[in-house]
Each structure stands twice: as C-alpha cells, then as structure tokens.
Motif scaffolding. Structure first.
Motif, PDB file in Angstrom:
ATOM      1  N   THR B  46       0.864  -1.169   0.000  1.00 21.92           N
ATOM      2  CA  THR B  46       0.000   0.000   0.000  1.00 21.92           C
ATOM      3  C   THR B  46       0.895   1.211   0.000  1.00 21.92           C
ATOM      4  O   THR B  46       1.816   1.304   0.797  1.00 21.92           O
ATOM      5  CB  THR B  46      -0.883   0.007   1.252  1.00 21.92           C
ATOM      6  N   GLU B  47       0.630   2.121  -0.926  1.00 21.76           N
ATOM      7  CA  GLU B  47       1.429   3.332  -0.982  1.00 21.76           C
ATOM      8  C   GLU B  47       1.163   4.138   0.272  1.00 21.76           C
ATOM      9  O   GLU B  47       0.026   4.513   0.547  1.00 21.76           O
ATOM     10  CB  GLU B  47       1.063   4.146  -2.223  1.00 21.76           C
ATOM     11  N   LYS B  50      -0.312   8.389   1.508  1.00 23.64           N
ATOM     12  CA  LYS B  50      -1.573   8.817   0.902  1.00 23.64           C
ATOM     13  C   LYS B  50      -2.702   8.185   1.694  1.00 23.64           C
ATOM     14  O   LYS B  50      -3.064   7.038   1.457  1.00 23.64           O
ATOM     15  CB  LYS B  50      -1.657   8.326  -0.544  1.00 23.64           C
ATOM     16  N   ARG B  52      -6.118   7.148   2.741  1.00 19.24           N
ATOM     17  CA  ARG B  52      -7.312   6.928   1.945  1.00 19.24           C
ATOM     18  C   ARG B  52      -8.507   7.611   2.611  1.00 19.24           C
ATOM     19  O   ARG B  52      -8.708   7.522   3.809  1.00 19.24           O
ATOM     20  CB  ARG B  52      -7.542   5.425   1.893  1.00 19.24           C
TER      21      ARG B  52
END
Lengths: 255, 471
Positions: B46-47, B50, B52
């Motif tokens: 998962t980046e 950022k 969510r």
C-alpha cells in the motif's frame, strides 16, 4: 501520454485479438473447453462472466447474488469455450450449499481451466479460497479484479511475484470497464491449450505430523490412481473424514 | 481398480486421523492463512503517505445508524414510489390512447369488414387483445421506472445495508437476517424473491423466508394499490394533498406488509418451524457508482421485459376466460353474474363484494389484471353501459371515469381500503406458487404458503369491515 498510439499498439498485440473473439451467449453446444469461474462473493464474477459471454446475467452489488450455476459460452481462435459461473464462496472446507455446488463442480465437472476471480483490494482474505482451489486443480488463472478500486485505494500489487508464488498466471482486470478482459481470454486459451503450464502452489504451512500423514496417504492414492492431480487434496479430505469424498472414491467418480 | 484397495486407503486414512489428532481442521486452516499472509507480504504494497479517504465508512455510519437508518430507508422507498407514481401517469395514458382508443376500434372494424363471426371477434379482440393491451398500458410504465431505480440502488450497494438495519428485527422474529434481501427482491417480483431465498442455508429459516415473501408487495400489485389509493384515499383530502395522501397510504400498505412478514415469521418460528437463529456473515460491500446507462439497459431488458412478457402470457388466457364467463349463459344469467351473486354475501362480510372476489379468482395467474377484471365485471353487474358489449375489458380514459364506475358499483371508502388490504394479503400468483413448489419440493409447504395469506386477508378485512360498520 498519447493515448491514440497506445490504443493502436494494443490492437496489434496478440493479447488484444478482437477478431478472434466471439461472444456466444447461452449457446454452449459442442464446446472444446470447460472454464469454471470461482471466487469469493462480491468480487465481480458475474461481471467477468458477462464480459466474456456477452450475456447480461444480472449483477448486483451484494454478496451471494449468484445462487445457481450460470452457463454461457465464447469462441476464441476457432475454439469454443463453455463458461460456468459458480456461486461465490469464502472456502471449500465447510458444507454450505454454495460451497458444495462450487466444490462439486471443480471436482466432478473437471473444468479445463478454472478462473479464480479475486478482489484486488482484499487479496489476503481472497487467497484463502485461491489456495484451496489450487489444491484441487492445476489449471487455473487468477483474475485480479476490481483493479480500479485498488488503484483508488493506493494498493499496488506485484503481479509477477504473485504469479510466481502461486504458480499460475495472474491477470489484472477491471471487468466493469472491460479492462484486462482481452488479456484474460488470451491467458485462458493458453492455459487450456497447454501453452502455459501451471505449477500451482501447494499449502506449505502445515505441522510436520500432518504433512507426513498427508504424504503417506497421497502416495497410496497415487499408487491406486496413477496420474491423479489432486491426491493431496483428497488426502486432506480423507483425513477430515469427508464422507462425500469417500463415497466418490468408492464409486470411482474422482478418477 | 478393485474395491479392496480403496478400502485400504480409507483404512489408512482412518488410522492416520487418529494419529494426527483433533486439531487437523484448525491446523490446515491456519496453514492456509499463513501461506496467504506470506504471499501477500511479498506482492502487495500500500502506498504510504496517501491516506485513503474512507467515504464508504462515512456513508455507512449514516445509513446504518440507529437514528437515521430507518428514516432514510423509508425516505428512499418513498422517493422511488413517488417517482414511479408521478412518472408513470403520462406514458400510461399515452399507451392507453394508442392501444385501446386507436388500435382496438381499428381491429374491431377490421374484423367486421372481413366478416368475422361475433363470438370469435369478441373472444379474440374483446377478450384476449384487450387484456393484453391493458396489462401493457398499466404495467409497462411503472415497471420501466421502478425496476431501473431499484437496480440502481442494488448496484450502488444499498441492499446489504438494508439487511444490516433490519437484522435485529429478523433475529427477534426468529428469522434469518438475509431474509431482508429476499424481501427486497419480493418488492419487484415474489417469484424472484422466492428463488433468491437460496442464499439462506438453514432449511428452517429458508422456509420462513419463502412463506412470508408474499407479504412483499410485488410489482403486479403496486399499480392496483396506486390506482385505488389515488381514486379513493386521495379524494378524502383537499386536492392539493391528494397525491401525498395516496403516496402515504401506499407506503402504509407496504410497511403493513412488512409488519405482517415479521409477525408471521415470528409465529412460524415459535410454532411449526421452531429452531435457533443461525448466525451469518454479511459483507457490506464497497459502494460502487452504478453505471447508469448500462443498468438502465439491463434492468429494462432483464427484468421489465421478462416480467411484462410473463404478464402478457398470463393475461391473454385470463381475458379469454372473462369474456367466456360473461357470454355463456346458464338459464338467463351469465356464469359471471351467477358467480358474483353467490360470492356477494361472503364479500359483504369482508367489506368487499362478489365482483372483487371473482376478479381475484380469475386473476390467480397474474395479479396485475385484477383492476381491469373488477371494472369489467362491475360494469356488467351494475348494467352501466360503457359502450362495449358484455365481457369487454376496457381501460377508462380518466381516473374520474373509473371512480364513477366503481361508485356506481356500490363502492365506498371501506371497499377501497379493504381492497388494498386484500391485494396485500391474498394468495401468491400462480407463477410464485409454482416457484415455491419447485424450491421446496413439498406440497404441504406450497399449500401453507398459498393459503396462509388468504386466511390472513379474510381475517383482516373481516375485522376492518366489522369495526368500520360499528361507527
């Protein structure tokens, strides 16, 4: 990026092959291959099914929508495929009706290819079913669906590593937007025709005593039924005391 | 391959099962999860950074909240019904103009110009054609609005939230929480709702869901409810409120149906279908923006046209039957009049009349033709001339004309209310009955599911009529 150039590059690619593809709807006569569509509930199996067959089997955003098997067909490169949409299940180990329908088809329907549709956003949970299916069949494709949502959720999946670990081809799709569907079809045909040979992952993390028992039992099964591909899974089921499998073994339905 | 060798394998497996102990299933499951975790660790990232935006959970917090969950549900139901009622008016009258005022006379004059005998002309054009034309004019517009709206909600992911909201009520009535989903499907079509009960694993809870699905007002019955509510209930209040009053009374009937569904589920689970409520996992799927045009297209093709076709298939023979019983005479009365007279006494007890009861018998194949049958039979019994011959089913151009006929037939507000109640509480249509039989494979439960609602309908309308007449 010049999208136009990309598009034409796609069209020349072997994977695109729009001319070779023909959706056959419910016409499933004289097929060359049977393709099963399995996966967790609400991962978009019915959407993939519709994208492949051109049917408009109703899709709904709620788990458990497909209660019976739906069948449809498509033709690709002069070969006819019958596609069977199985009810969504989380596992094949317990005994609900859905799971039985799905398991029985994978076991007795002997699909030539099993497409496992997984939600890219919830891959770990989805793998539970994927790994169980890979114990039963060795010709499978993982369809990593809902990639559009995964992208929005900033999830990145290394498809090569995943394919290597699972031992089966992995195709990323957003079936709602028909993205990745041509690649999926090409991959299905390659697995069906034996161009791609799968070496499916087998469950590793089992305690040594169980592993030993399974090895011993599956060796006996293989001795009795030479060439059987899922002896390990049958051994698992026998150790669990699954009466249906014992019965199937007796009647010879499994071979 | 000999039997002995397989026995030997099974013996070996029994022996090994003793050796590895009871934890086998858990060990295997844990092994699978461990493998899955390993694989995911290497291939999924998962980046970070950022974060969510969890729109899903924000929406869920509101639509499944204790305070807003139910009001939002009723609001959505209200909006869907309101759009259906308002939107269906114009296309309905246009279709009626075309099919009944233009094509029907043309067919009649065509038939007489080729010298068709009166009975064949009557049977085919006044019986079969008019029944089919009515069903198309009355049913197509509301269905073409209701089904796509419902499908949009379904594709958006709202239905599992409804199940979540109603779960507690279902649990209290001894039924399965997934029954909320089959109940919602029943609002479209009961036969579809009965098939959908396959998602319920426990046979006991599935039977409850099948038997009570008929309490979901199906789309064959919405038009009846809407028409009667508009004519009679809407007329009681000042005209500026009449459509609101009609809408509220239709929603009231739908909610009453849900109340009966819970009550019957509870009664069944306390008596003949005793048992524990099974637990289940219901995934709340992410909201997905519906693909509007595609949804519109598929719901029109898959649901609307299929249901409409079914209605036509059933309406055609029913039209023929109506024409026949009105034109075959025993002594000096037609079979229809004779039947109406014999049902009248019982009908009066229920605050209904013989016409309505006969209409419901004729309409067993398809609920949607109840109203036209009632109109036709009323005209015949009261001797009002609608300009057509006996046994001719016709559409009236305006609701006023329909109201005039019904009032001439002795209808009161009580008749209207009880018709709405009886339309909710009566036997399922023949397709649904057949589907119930196919799903349960049991004559006994099919009979229970078919007769139970009628008995309830008799009791409720009887009570309402008696109490009404007291005042």
């Amino acid at each position: 990026m010049d999208t136009k150039a990309v598009k034409s590059a796609c069209e020349t690619c072997a994977h695109f092959n729009a001319e070779g593809m023909k959706k056959l709807g419910i016409n499933t006569e004289n097929f060359d291959f049977v393709v099963a569509l399995a996966g967790n509930p609400n991962t978009g199996k019915s959407t993939v099914f519709n994208a492949l067959t051109g049917l408009r089997q109703h899709t709904g955003n709620w788990p458990g929508k497909t209660v019976t098997r739906a069948e449809g067909g498509f033709q690709y490169n002069e070969q006819k495929y019958k596609l069977v949409d199985l009810p969504g299940t989380y596992s094949l180990l317990s005994t609900s009706t859905d799971e039985e329908v799905a398991r029985d088809f994978l076991l007795f329907g002997r699909p030539d290819v099993t497409v496992i549709v997984a939600d890219a956003n919830r891959l770990e949970r989805n793998l539970n079913l994927v790994l169980q299916i890979l114990e039963i069949t060795d010709k499978a494709v993982l369809c990593l669906n809902l990639m559009d949502e995964a992208k929005r959720n900033n999830i990145v999946i290394d498809q090569r590593t995943l394919a290597r670990d699972l031992g089966i081809p992995v195709v990323a799709t957003s079936a709602r937007y028909n993205e990745g569907v041509p690649e999926l079809i090409q991959t299905i045909s390659e697995v069906a025709n034996g161009t791609i040979i799968c070496k499916p992952h087998r469950i590793k993390n089992v305690p040594p005593n169980i592993e030993k028992a399974v090895k011993k039992l599956s060796a006996e099964i293989e001795k009795e039924f030479p060439g059987i591909s899922n002896s390990r899974w049958i051994a698992f089921r026998l150790l669990e005391g699954d009466s249906q499998i014992i019965e199937a073994l007796k009647t010879g339905e499994l071979v | 391959m000999t039997k002995k060798n397989i026995e030997h394998i099974i013996e070996l497996s029994n022996e090994l099962r003793w050796q590895i102990g009871d934890d086998f299933h858990d060990n295997l499951t844990e092994g699978i999860y461990a493998d899955a975790a390993n694989i995911v660790k290497d291939s999924v990232h998962t980046e970070k950074g950022k974060k969510r935006f969890r729109l899903d959970s924000k929406i869920d917090k509101i639509v499944t909240s204790k305070t807003f969950g139910f009001p939002i549900m009723f609001l959505i139901l209200g909006v869907v019904l309101w759009l259906t009622i308002i939107g269906a008016n114009y296309p309905s009258s246009m279709l009626a103009n075309l099919l009944l005022d233009t094509i029907h006379p043309a067919l009649k004059s065509g038939a007489s110009s080729i010298g068709m005998p009166w009975w064949l002309d009557g049977f085919l054009i006044d019986g079969v054609y008019l029944a089919v034309a009515w069903v198309i004019a009355v049913m197509l517009p509301p269905m073409a609005i209701f089904f796509p709206l419902f499908t949009l909600l379904e594709d958006f992911g709202y239905l599992p939230r409804v199940a979540f909201n109603l779960d507690n009520l279902f649990k209290k009535s001894g039924a399965h929480g997934k029954q909320a989903l089959t109940m919602s499907m029943g609002f479209g079509c009961n036969a579809a709702g009965v098939v959908a009960t396959r998602i319920i694993d426990s046979p006991r809870e599935r039977l409850i869901a099948i038997i009570t699905n008929n309490f979901s007002l199906c789309n064959g019955r919405w038009p009846t409810q809407i028409l009667i509510a508009t004519i009679f209930i809407g007329a009681v209040v000042p005209s500026s409120f009449s459509s609101v009053a009609a809408l509220l009374s239709v929603i009231g009937i739908a909610v009453l149906g849900m109340a009966f569904m819970f009550l019957t589920s509870w009664a069944l689970s306390k008596t003949v279908l005793k048992g524990e409520v099974s637990t289940f996992n219901l995934e709340l799927p992410p909201y997905r923006p519906p693909r509007f045009w595609k949804t519109l297209y598929t719901s029109l093709i898959d649901r609307t046209l299929i249901v409409l076709w079914r209605a036509i298939v059933f309406a055609a023979p029913a039209g023929a039957v109506i024409w026949l019983i009105s034109n075959i005479f025993i002594g000096d009365v037609s079979i229809a009049v004779w039947l109406i007279d014999s049902f009248d006494g019982f009908g009066w007890l229920l605050g209904l009349n013989g016409v309505i009861l006969l209409a419901y018998i004729v309409a067993i194949p398809a609920n949607e033709i109840v109203i036209p049958t009632i109109l036709m039979l009323t005209v015949m019994a009261t001797g009002i001339s609608g300009g057509e011959g006996a046994g001719v089913m016709f559409e009236l151009d305006s609701m006023d004309a329909t109201a005039d006929i019904l009032k001439a037939g002795g209808w009161t507000l009580l008749t209207a209310i009880n018709l709405m109640l009886f339309s909710l509480l009566h036997n399922p249509c023949s397709t649904t009955i057949y589907t119930i039989y196919k799903e349960t494979k049991s004559t006994k439960w099919t009979v229970v599911a078919s007769v139970l609602p009628v008995i309830l309908g008799f009791i409720v309308t009887f009570l309402v009529a008696q109490i009404w007449r007291l005042f």
